[in-house]
Design a protein around this motif. Structure first.
Motif, short mmCIF file in Angstrom:
data_model
loop_
_atom_site.label_atom_id
_atom_site.label_comp_id
_atom_site.label_asym_id
_atom_site.label_seq_id
_atom_site.Cartn_x
_atom_site.Cartn_y
_atom_site.Cartn_z
N TYR A 146 -16.59 42.00 -43.88
CA TYR A 146 -16.44 43.21 -43.08
C TYR A 146 -15.85 42.85 -41.72
N SER A 147 -15.22 43.81 -41.09
CA SER A 147 -14.62 43.58 -39.79
C SER A 147 -14.77 44.82 -38.93
N VAL A 148 -15.28 44.62 -37.72
CA VAL A 148 -15.39 45.72 -36.77
C VAL A 148 -14.78 45.25 -35.46
N SER A 149 -13.86 46.05 -34.91
CA SER A 149 -13.10 45.65 -33.72
C SER A 149 -13.38 46.60 -32.57
N ARG A 150 -13.20 46.11 -31.36
CA ARG A 150 -13.39 46.95 -30.19
C ARG A 150 -12.39 48.10 -30.19
N TYR A 151 -12.89 49.28 -29.89
CA TYR A 151 -12.03 50.46 -29.76
C TYR A 151 -12.62 51.31 -28.66
N THR A 152 -11.94 51.41 -27.53
CA THR A 152 -12.49 52.01 -26.32
C THR A 152 -13.88 51.41 -26.07
N GLU A 153 -14.93 52.23 -26.02
CA GLU A 153 -16.25 51.70 -25.73
C GLU A 153 -17.10 51.48 -26.97
N SER A 154 -16.64 51.96 -28.11
CA SER A 154 -17.44 51.84 -29.32
C SER A 154 -16.54 51.87 -30.54
N SER A 155 -16.95 51.14 -31.58
CA SER A 155 -16.22 51.13 -32.83
C SER A 155 -17.23 51.09 -33.97
N THR A 156 -17.02 51.93 -34.97
CA THR A 156 -17.98 52.07 -36.07
C THR A 156 -17.27 51.98 -37.41
N ILE A 157 -17.88 51.25 -38.35
CA ILE A 157 -17.41 51.24 -39.73
C ILE A 157 -18.56 51.69 -40.64
N LEU A 158 -18.20 52.24 -41.79
CA LEU A 158 -19.18 52.65 -42.79
C LEU A 158 -19.04 51.78 -44.02
N GLY A 159 -20.17 51.48 -44.65
CA GLY A 159 -20.16 50.71 -45.88
C GLY A 159 -20.38 51.61 -47.08
N LYS A 160 -21.61 51.71 -47.54
CA LYS A 160 -21.94 52.51 -48.73
C LYS A 160 -21.69 54.00 -48.53
N PRO A 161 -22.16 54.63 -47.45
CA PRO A 161 -22.02 56.10 -47.34
C PRO A 161 -20.62 56.52 -46.94
N ASN A 162 -20.24 57.72 -47.34
CA ASN A 162 -18.99 58.32 -46.89
C ASN A 162 -19.19 59.26 -45.71
N VAL A 163 -20.45 59.62 -45.45
CA VAL A 163 -20.78 60.48 -44.32
C VAL A 163 -22.12 60.02 -43.77
N LEU A 164 -22.25 60.02 -42.44
CA LEU A 164 -23.46 59.51 -41.81
C LEU A 164 -23.65 60.18 -40.45
N ARG A 165 -24.86 60.64 -40.20
CA ARG A 165 -25.19 61.23 -38.90
C ARG A 165 -25.01 60.18 -37.80
N ALA A 166 -24.43 60.60 -36.68
CA ALA A 166 -24.29 59.71 -35.52
C ALA A 166 -25.39 59.99 -34.50
N TYR A 167 -25.50 61.25 -34.04
CA TYR A 167 -26.58 61.61 -33.12
C TYR A 167 -26.79 63.11 -33.18
N ASP A 168 -27.91 63.59 -32.63
CA ASP A 168 -28.17 65.02 -32.55
C ASP A 168 -29.03 65.31 -31.34
N SER A 169 -29.06 66.59 -30.93
CA SER A 169 -29.92 67.01 -29.83
C SER A 169 -30.17 68.51 -29.93
N LEU A 170 -31.31 68.92 -29.40
CA LEU A 170 -31.69 70.33 -29.34
C LEU A 170 -32.14 70.60 -27.92
N TYR A 171 -31.34 71.38 -27.18
CA TYR A 171 -31.63 71.62 -25.77
C TYR A 171 -31.28 73.05 -25.42
N LEU A 172 -32.23 73.75 -24.82
CA LEU A 172 -32.07 75.16 -24.49
C LEU A 172 -31.66 75.93 -25.74
#
Length: 254
Positions: free
Chosen positions: A138-164
């Motif tokens: 596997y290979s993950v490279s710098r891209y701006t401030e963050s870089s993400t790769i996926l392995g097994k899943p094709n879709v994955l939650r990154a973050y969530d929030s509930l405010y007001l």
């Protein structure tokens, strides 16, 4: 640093042997170890982090999960993953994290790393299994401030929030085709009623555009709602893939 040409050649030979060893131990047909996701990121204070998640078949209570990685400095390093929790009755999620720290100089190999190559080693019942991305690592490279790769899943939650009155979050999807749909199916009353909304493309999640970041924001949430449960549906190439937190659904609390 290797100072003599003979030693340099010897070191390169070891690296080649190591990569070939990964290829020989590519995971079996039942894939007892698989990458979920990996991330290379830079903290706002300049710290560099390399983290990710792995899924393994629960073949025994006693097991070891190790990440072998190189930041391109000619050396390979190891870091142990730790148990995170079950994904279903037969599989577990394990998590790893290595990061720099200016106070005690931990993991200085990451400071100038532009690309990290890695593979996953799973030891259980006297056997060793690898997920080495079918021999390519596997290979993950710098891209701006963050870089993400996926392995097994094709879709994955990154973050969530509930405010007001706002329920928002982001989703990682593999870029399997230009035309795609990302939908959020959610409930504010524990599935007595169901709502749906769409996410929209935000930015590429890495330098080769193999993963995209999609964002959603719903601002019609009543202030009395204290919890939302939801799942993510990703439709592409005539197929729909789900991230429903391994059947438990995602939960966000106010």
């Amino acid at each position: 640093m290797l100072r003599k040409a003979k030693k340099i050649l010897s070191g390169l030979a070891l690296i080649v042997v190591f990569v070939l060893t990964f290829a020989q131990f590519a995971f079996a047909s039942d894939q007892p170890v698989q990458l979920i996701s990996a991330n290379l990121y830079i903290y706002k204070y300049g710290y560099v982090g390399f983290s990710g998640n792995v899924e393994v078949s629960n073949l025994s209570p006693e097991k070891n999960v190790t990440i072998h990685y190189t930041p391109g400095d000619g050396r390979w390093y190891d870091t142990d993953a730790s148990y995170e929790g079950p994904t279903d009755s037969m599989h577990e999620q394990w998590k790893f994290l290595v990061s720099t720290n200016s106070m005690n100089n931990t993991h200085p190999e990451l400071i100038n790393a532009q690309t990290i190559q890695f593979a996953i080693k799973y030891e259980v019942n006297g056997q060793t299994y690898w997920d080495n991305n079918n021999g390519q690592n596997y290979s993950v490279s710098r891209y701006t401030e963050s870089s993400t790769i996926l392995g097994k899943p094709n879709v994955l939650r990154a973050y969530d929030s509930l405010y007001l009155n706002n329920f928002e979050g982001s989703v990682y999807v593999k870029n399997l085709n230009y035309s795609k749909e990302v939908k959020i199916v959610y409930t504010t009353d524990n599935w007595n009623t169901t709502r749906e909304g769409h996410a929209s493309y935000s930015i590429p999640a890495n330098s080769d555009d193999s993963v995209e970041n999609w964002h959603f924001s719903f601002n019609n949430i009543d202030s009395s709602v204290s919890q939302i449960k939801y799942a993510i549906a990703y439709t592409v190439n005539g197929q729909t893939y789900w991230d429903n937190n391994y059947g438990k659904n995602h939960t966000v609390n106010r």
